[in-house]
Write an enzyme that holds these catalytic residues in place. Structure first.
Site, PDB file in Angstrom:
ATOM      1  N   CYS A  34      17.576  11.117  -8.674  1.00  0.00           N
ATOM      2  CA  CYS A  34      16.450  11.748  -9.356  1.00  0.00           C
ATOM      3  C   CYS A  34      15.689  10.779 -10.243  1.00  0.00           C
ATOM      4  O   CYS A  34      14.633  11.107 -10.751  1.00  0.00           O
ATOM      5  CB  CYS A  34      16.958  12.897 -10.223  1.00  0.00           C
ATOM      6  N   ASP A  36      16.664   9.740 -13.154  1.00  0.00           N
ATOM      7  CA  ASP A  36      16.961   9.944 -14.571  1.00  0.00           C
ATOM      8  C   ASP A  36      17.830   8.812 -15.121  1.00  0.00           C
ATOM      9  O   ASP A  36      18.563   8.181 -14.387  1.00  0.00           O
ATOM     10  CB  ASP A  36      17.670  11.289 -14.780  1.00  0.00           C
ATOM     11  N   CYS A  59      18.516  15.717 -16.841  1.00  0.00           N
ATOM     12  CA  CYS A  59      18.333  17.170 -16.831  1.00  0.00           C
ATOM     13  C   CYS A  59      19.415  17.867 -17.661  1.00  0.00           C
ATOM     14  O   CYS A  59      20.300  17.225 -18.220  1.00  0.00           O
ATOM     15  CB  CYS A  59      18.416  17.656 -15.401  1.00  0.00           C
ATOM     16  N   CYS A 103      24.367  14.881 -10.994  1.00  0.00           N
ATOM     17  CA  CYS A 103      23.963  14.641 -12.383  1.00  0.00           C
ATOM     18  C   CYS A 103      25.171  14.270 -13.248  1.00  0.00           C
ATOM     19  O   CYS A 103      25.044  13.526 -14.215  1.00  0.00           O
ATOM     20  CB  CYS A 103      23.320  15.884 -12.970  1.00  0.00           C
TER      21      CYS A 103
END
Ligand code: FES
Length: 144
Positions: A34, A36, A59, A103
């Site tokens: 992603c 991030d 996130c 994540c």
């Protein structure tokens, strides 16, 4: 998509957020899926992680796992922090939706990167295999 109560708690009020100015180790990792980013700071005294803080542009799941992961390694020996897996963190959070598992890897990798930085800065020898890219799959036995 359902989040557990623990995930919601840690997301709403994450623990250990911030920066340690005089950190003994800093690790920064990015999530390939992603984009991030996560930054982790550790303070080490006599082989024990006395303080840990993180900052992320990740996130909700990344924030919740980092909050839990930092709680889990605080006060623990560095060698133990290295053994923390994203699976263990996800379990401690009572699970994450399957699409969000990637994540949770961010926290594990950032902790490893911070420890590696600490080892490098202090000239502490280690097995490079501990910090392989596919760290979530390694199965080495740590003899500390
Ligand atoms: Fe990027 Fe979760 S979507 S860390």
């Amino acid at each position: 998509m359902e989040y557990s109560e623990k995930v919601m708690e840690h997301f709403a009020r994450p623990h250990n957020v911030g920066k340690i100015e005089d950190a003994d180790g800093v690790g920064e990792v990015g999530n390939a899926k992603c984009g991030d980013i996560m930054k982790m700071y550790i303070k080490v005294d006599d082989g024990i992680i006395t303080d840990v803080k993180f900052n992320t542009y990740g996130c909700a799941s990344a924030i919740a796992t980092s909050s839990m992961a930092t709680d889990m390694i605080k006060g623990k020996p560095v060698s133990e922090a290295l053994k923390l897996t994203n699976q263990a963190v996800v379990e401690a959070l009572d699970g994450l939706p399957a699409v969000k598992i990637h994540c949770s890897v961010l926290a594990e990798e950032a902790i490893k990167a911070a420890v590696k930085d600490y080892y490098d800065k202090n000239g502490i020898e280690y097995d490079p295999a501990l910090f392989k890219e596919d760290s979530c799959h390694y199965e080495h036995h740590h003899a500390q």
